[in-house]
Scaffold this motif. Sequence first.
Motif, PDB file in Angstrom:
ATOM      1  N   GLY A   7       0.792  -1.224   0.000  1.00 47.89           N
ATOM      2  CA  GLY A   7       0.000   0.000   0.000  1.00 47.89           C
ATOM      3  C   GLY A   7       0.820   1.266   0.000  1.00 47.89           C
ATOM      4  N   ARG A   8       1.937   1.248  -0.729  1.00 51.89           N
ATOM      5  CA  ARG A   8       2.757   2.447  -0.867  1.00 51.89           C
ATOM      6  C   ARG A   8       2.960   2.766  -2.346  1.00 51.89           C
ATOM      7  NH1 ARG A   8       1.440   1.734   3.456  1.00 51.89           N
ATOM      8  NH2 ARG A   8       2.600   1.778   5.415  1.00 51.89           N
ATOM      9  N   PHE A   9       3.046   4.038  -2.665  1.00 58.32           N
ATOM     10  CA  PHE A   9       3.400   4.487  -4.010  1.00 58.32           C
ATOM     11  C   PHE A   9       4.911   4.672  -4.021  1.00 58.32           C
ATOM     12  CE2 PHE A   9       3.753   8.038  -7.224  1.00 58.32           C
ATOM     13  CZ  PHE A   9       3.553   7.215  -8.323  1.00 58.32           C
ATOM     14  N   VAL A  10       5.613   3.794  -4.691  1.00 61.43           N
ATOM     15  CA  VAL A  10       7.068   3.704  -4.603  1.00 61.43           C
ATOM     16  C   VAL A  10       7.711   4.326  -5.838  1.00 61.43           C
ATOM     17  CG1 VAL A  10       9.025   2.129  -4.379  1.00 61.43           C
ATOM     18  CG2 VAL A  10       6.846   1.599  -3.249  1.00 61.43           C
ATOM     19  N   ILE A  11       8.693   5.186  -5.625  1.00 60.63           N
ATOM     20  CA  ILE A  11       9.409   5.848  -6.721  1.00 60.63           C
ATOM     21  C   ILE A  11      10.901   5.570  -6.572  1.00 60.63           C
ATOM     22  CG2 ILE A  11       9.923   8.045  -7.854  1.00 60.63           C
ATOM     23  CD1 ILE A  11       7.373   9.150  -6.473  1.00 60.63           C
ATOM     24  N   ARG A  12      11.511   5.114  -7.648  1.00 57.25           N
ATOM     25  CA  ARG A  12      12.974   4.997  -7.696  1.00 57.25           C
ATOM     26  C   ARG A  12      13.465   5.817  -8.882  1.00 57.25           C
ATOM     27  NH1 ARG A  12      14.442  -1.155  -9.989  1.00 57.25           N
ATOM     28  NH2 ARG A  12      13.365  -0.933 -12.010  1.00 57.25           N
ATOM     29  N   TYR A  13      14.738   6.224  -8.841  1.00 60.30           N
ATOM     30  CA  TYR A  13      15.256   7.062  -9.930  1.00 60.30           C
ATOM     31  C   TYR A  13      16.761   6.890 -10.067  1.00 60.30           C
ATOM     32  CZ  TYR A  13      16.887  10.440  -6.374  1.00 60.30           C
ATOM     33  OH  TYR A  13      17.530  11.047  -5.316  1.00 60.30           O
ATOM     34  N   ASP A  14      17.262   7.219 -11.261  1.00 60.86           N
ATOM     35  CA  ASP A  14      18.697   7.216 -11.521  1.00 60.86           C
ATOM     36  C   ASP A  14      19.301   8.543 -11.106  1.00 60.86           C
ATOM     37  OD1 ASP A  14      18.711   4.679 -12.770  1.00 60.86           O
ATOM     38  OD2 ASP A  14      18.216   5.550 -14.724  1.00 60.86           O
ATOM     39  N   HIS A  15      20.359   8.492 -10.301  1.00 60.76           N
ATOM     40  CA  HIS A  15      21.134   9.702 -10.055  1.00 60.76           C
ATOM     41  C   HIS A  15      21.716  10.217 -11.373  1.00 60.76           C
ATOM     42  CE1 HIS A  15      21.053   9.501  -5.714  1.00 60.76           C
ATOM     43  NE2 HIS A  15      21.594   8.300  -5.699  1.00 60.76           N
ATOM     44  N   ARG A  16      22.093  11.474 -11.391  1.00 65.16           N
ATOM     45  CA  ARG A  16      22.896  11.973 -12.514  1.00 65.16           C
ATOM     46  C   ARG A  16      24.131  11.077 -12.676  1.00 65.16           C
ATOM     47  NH1 ARG A  16      22.710  18.592 -12.051  1.00 65.16           N
ATOM     48  NH2 ARG A  16      20.938  18.712 -10.609  1.00 65.16           N
ATOM     49  N   ASP A  17      24.526  10.876 -13.901  1.00 65.22           N
ATOM     50  CA  ASP A  17      25.687  10.059 -14.250  1.00 65.22           C
ATOM     51  C   ASP A  17      25.495   8.578 -13.950  1.00 65.22           C
ATOM     52  OD1 ASP A  17      27.525  11.668 -15.615  1.00 65.22           O
ATOM     53  OD2 ASP A  17      28.215  12.601 -13.765  1.00 65.22           O
ATOM     54  N   PRO A  52      33.134  11.939 -18.229  1.00 69.15           N
ATOM     55  CA  PRO A  52      33.862  11.346 -17.101  1.00 69.15           C
ATOM     56  C   PRO A  52      35.028  12.235 -16.667  1.00 69.15           C
ATOM     57  CG  PRO A  52      33.343   9.655 -18.710  1.00 69.15           C
ATOM     58  CD  PRO A  52      32.951  10.974 -19.343  1.00 69.15           C
ATOM     59  N   GLY A  53      35.075  12.459 -15.350  1.00 62.38           N
ATOM     60  CA  GLY A  53      36.109  13.318 -14.790  1.00 62.38           C
ATOM     61  C   GLY A  53      35.730  14.777 -14.699  1.00 62.38           C
ATOM     62  N   ARG A  54      34.548  15.139 -15.247  1.00 67.07           N
ATOM     63  CA  ARG A  54      34.122  16.541 -15.240  1.00 67.07           C
ATOM     64  C   ARG A  54      32.632  16.653 -14.909  1.00 67.07           C
ATOM     65  NH1 ARG A  54      36.409  19.725 -20.387  1.00 67.07           N
ATOM     66  NH2 ARG A  54      35.767  21.449 -19.038  1.00 67.07           N
ATOM     67  N   PRO A  55      32.263  16.319 -13.689  1.00 67.83           N
ATOM     68  CA  PRO A  55      30.847  16.440 -13.328  1.00 67.83           C
ATOM     69  C   PRO A  55      30.403  17.894 -13.362  1.00 67.83           C
ATOM     70  CG  PRO A  55      32.192  16.035 -11.376  1.00 67.83           C
ATOM     71  CD  PRO A  55      33.100  15.858 -12.564  1.00 67.83           C
ATOM     72  N   ASP A  75      26.511   6.152 -20.184  1.00 69.52           N
ATOM     73  CA  ASP A  75      27.971   6.036 -20.178  1.00 69.52           C
ATOM     74  C   ASP A  75      28.367   5.592 -18.782  1.00 69.52           C
ATOM     75  OD1 ASP A  75      30.710   6.213 -20.249  1.00 69.52           O
ATOM     76  OD2 ASP A  75      30.811   8.327 -20.812  1.00 69.52           O
ATOM     77  N   PHE A  76      28.619   4.297 -18.624  1.00 74.82           N
ATOM     78  CA  PHE A  76      28.830   3.802 -17.279  1.00 74.82           C
ATOM     79  C   PHE A  76      30.069   4.396 -16.627  1.00 74.82           C
ATOM     80  CE2 PHE A  76      29.574   1.037 -13.744  1.00 74.82           C
ATOM     81  CZ  PHE A  76      28.287   0.804 -13.289  1.00 74.82           C
ATOM     82  N   ALA A  77      31.081   4.747 -17.406  1.00 74.58           N
ATOM     83  CA  ALA A  77      32.294   5.322 -16.829  1.00 74.58           C
ATOM     84  C   ALA A  77      32.011   6.632 -16.111  1.00 74.58           C
ATOM     85  CB  ALA A  77      33.345   5.533 -17.913  1.00 74.58           C
ATOM     86  N   ALA A  78      30.926   7.312 -16.485  1.00 71.71           N
ATOM     87  CA  ALA A  78      30.594   8.595 -15.861  1.00 71.71           C
ATOM     88  C   ALA A  78      30.178   8.436 -14.406  1.00 71.71           C
ATOM     89  CB  ALA A  78      29.484   9.288 -16.646  1.00 71.71           C
ATOM     90  N   ALA A  79      29.785   7.234 -13.998  1.00 73.47           N
ATOM     91  CA  ALA A  79      29.378   7.040 -12.613  1.00 73.47           C
ATOM     92  C   ALA A  79      30.498   7.367 -11.642  1.00 73.47           C
ATOM     93  CB  ALA A  79      28.903   5.599 -12.405  1.00 73.47           C
ATOM     94  N   ARG A  80      31.741   7.285 -12.102  1.00 78.29           N
ATOM     95  CA  ARG A  80      32.877   7.623 -11.226  1.00 78.29           C
ATOM     96  C   ARG A  80      32.917   9.100 -10.880  1.00 78.29           C
ATOM     97  NH1 ARG A  80      37.948   5.893 -14.307  1.00 78.29           N
ATOM     98  NH2 ARG A  80      36.673   6.521 -16.079  1.00 78.29           N
TER      99      ARG A  80
END
Length: 285
Positions: free
Chosen positions: A51-61, A70-73, A197-202
């Motif tokens: 009985g909850r309205f659940v929200i998930r999201y991707d962070h930037r990068d 990558p290397g310049r957030p 771009d998975f490398a951007a997660a760094r």
Amino acid sequence: MPERVVVTDGVELCVESFGDPADPPVLLVMGAGASMLWWEEGFCELLAGGGRFVIRYDHRDTGRSVTYEPGRPGYTGADLVGDAARVLDAHGIPAAHVVGVSAGGAFAQLLALDAADRVLSLVLISTSRAVPGGGELPPPTGEFTRFVSTAHVDWSDADSVVDHLVAYARVLAGGRRPFEEAAVRGLVRRDVERARDFAAARNHDLLEGGGLSGASPSSIAVPTLVIHGTADPMFPLRHGEALAEQVPGARLLVLEGAGHGVERADWATVVAAVLDHTAPGGGAG
């Protein structure tokens, strides 16, 4: 609802929701460098089924949200805190119960301190105090430190990245329970293939703090539940205990043998605790 990209304050954020929008909203905030996939779909469905309205999201990068070189957030830690409120804005939600894990728990604390009117309650998992102070806390375990300092990965090679992240997940699991490598490898592979771009997660490793000065968890004024595993190698149990001691009225749920994060073996326990905490008359009632 299927995942979609929303634009709030000019920021592209990928979001996904589960359940009935008329139910109490629960916003899930993942840790640094991790997309919303780490809030696994089955976990989200269990919460929504309660009985909850659940929200998930991707962070930037991460995932399908806006990605920088990558290397310049092109943003700060305070912007990641603000993105939680932006996600609520995109759904027309004035305030939600906020559940954060690892760095997401720090973001959740800072949101409660900086924008208390947006937070109905907090659930802080595998995290520590967002602002230093209040006594010394133990460092990460030796195994964790050795892995971080000696790991080698080719961020241009998807297979190398997957192998590295699976090994990292094994360390984070804490070693007291069987490690579900096949399931983790499948999740990591989907995460890598899904990202812009998975490398951007760094880039998250390069950020300044949350941008608040003079704030302390002792100033948090919403009902708070702290959940922590006894085998957490990044933030040993004392971090969770200290956080629960510092936040006024906070409760502590200890997960025996659990490492860092929300493990499948603990889904039933964690979901029951979150549902109780966010129910009228519960911890946040």
